[in-house]
Scaffold this motif. Structure first.
Motif, PDB file in Angstrom:
ATOM      1  N   LEU A   1     -37.322   5.854  41.346  1.00 13.24           N
ATOM      2  CA  LEU A   1     -36.189   4.443  41.154  1.00 13.24           C
ATOM      3  C   LEU A   1     -37.107   3.221  42.304  1.00 13.24           C
TER       4      LEU A   1
ATOM      5  N   ARG B   1     -30.122   0.133  38.970  1.00 19.65           N
ATOM      6  CA  ARG B   1     -28.998  -0.009  38.734  1.00 19.65           C
ATOM      7  C   ARG B   1     -28.350   1.371  37.558  1.00 19.65           C
TER       8      ARG B   1
ATOM      9  N   LEU C   1     -29.150   7.534  45.195  1.00 21.82           N
ATOM     10  CA  LEU C   1     -30.262   6.015  45.110  1.00 21.82           C
ATOM     11  C   LEU C   1     -28.948   5.059  45.463  1.00 21.82           C
ATOM     12  N   GLN C   2     -27.849   4.903  45.096  1.00 26.07           N
ATOM     13  CA  GLN C   2     -26.952   3.775  45.880  1.00 26.07           C
ATOM     14  C   GLN C   2     -27.580   3.867  46.594  1.00 26.07           C
TER      15      GLN C   2
ATOM     16  N   MET D   1     -30.958   1.459  46.859  1.00 25.81           N
ATOM     17  CA  MET D   1     -30.619   0.441  45.812  1.00 25.81           C
ATOM     18  C   MET D   1     -31.217  -1.081  46.261  1.00 25.81           C
TER      19      MET D   1
END
Length: 266
Positions: free
Chosen positions: A195, A206, A240-241, A244
């Motif tokens: 990421l 995103r 992942l969120q 972020m």
């Protein structure tokens, strides 16, 4: 099996002084040399090329463009090893990166990843496995596990039929209690590192969430997370969120520094 990890791994670390840390600061056991790993990567890549035809033209240029942008953000030692990238004709949505700088993307992944940012999340994730020495760690963990089981068998005199049955149970405990959790941890760690890599390269982080939503929609079902070498799609999306905001800061800085990849999708 909580007592098993200190026996099989902790003792081996002390004996061989082979423990190090990953890019996220996690402790690792690494027993193989870079030369061994690179040779294993080369052989695996050659075998893959023998098993599947390669796709050239626009697909190759597309994947190469994205990979080049991500590789440019790697530390010098990893960046300058001469990455070799191939697109393979296969409906299976898969991608991989191997020690030694070998990378492959199946055409099936190009159907799941709808744009350059989504595909960058896949490529960055696979490169992150190499960056974090996950292949070395997996092989080393398996070796340590086998050594630990051998020590238990010899020290406890478990040589008869009953002992063999117990060792089978211990082996199952080692598989589900040590090896698979390490693999799931690797996947989550590669998600985090990847990421950041894609964001630093100027790809929208995103898109990584959207990619896994696409994978989830295309999936025919998967085993429970505790019986899998990969976290579930939902677990990956949550992870992942959670990271972020930091990735978006990196993405914003990359765009301000004119890192704006433009890789036309075929």
């Amino acid at each position: 099996m909580r007592w098993f990890r200190p026996l099989a791994i902790g003792a081996l670390c002390a004996a061989l002084a082979a423990c190090t840390t990953s890019p996220t600061g996690r402790s690792q056991l690494l027993l193989l040399s870079d030369q061994q790993l690179n040779e294993m990567g080369r052989e695996a890549f050659m075998q893959y090329q023998q098993d599947l035809p390669t796709a050239g033209g626009a697909s190759q240029r597309y994947v190469q463009c994205i990979a080049d942008a991500v590789v440019a953000e790697l530390p010098p030692q990893e960046r300058d090893q001469g990455w070799e990238i191939r697109v393979f004709e296969s409906e299976q949505p898969n991608a991989f990166a191997l020690p030694g700088g070998y990378m492959g993307v199946n055409t099936g992944m190009l159907d799941i990843a709808e744009n350059q940012d989504q595909l960058a999340s896949v490529i960055a994730h696979e490169i992150a496995h190499v960056l974090a020495n996950h292949a070395n760690e997996r092989a080393s963990t398996q070796s340590a596990t086998q050594l630990g089981l051998s020590v238990i068998s010899s020290a406890s005199g478990l040589q008869g039929p009953g002992g063999q049955q117990l060792m089978g149970v211990l082996g199952m405990g080692a598989q589900y209690g040590i090896i698979l959790p390490f693999s799931r941890r690797h996947e989550s760690e590669a998600d985090t590192i990847g990421l950041h890599l894609m964001a630093q390269a100027g790809f929208d982080p995103r898109a990584s969430v959207t990619l896994w939503q696409n994978m989830q929609a295309a999936s025919d079902g998967s085993p429970p997370a505790w019986l899998s070498t990969h976290p579930s799609q939902g677990q990956r999306i949550d992870g992942l969120q959670a990271d972020m905001d930091r990735a978006l800061e990196m993405y914003d800085q990359a765009r301000k520094s004119d890192r704006t990849p433009n890789c036309p999708r075929p």
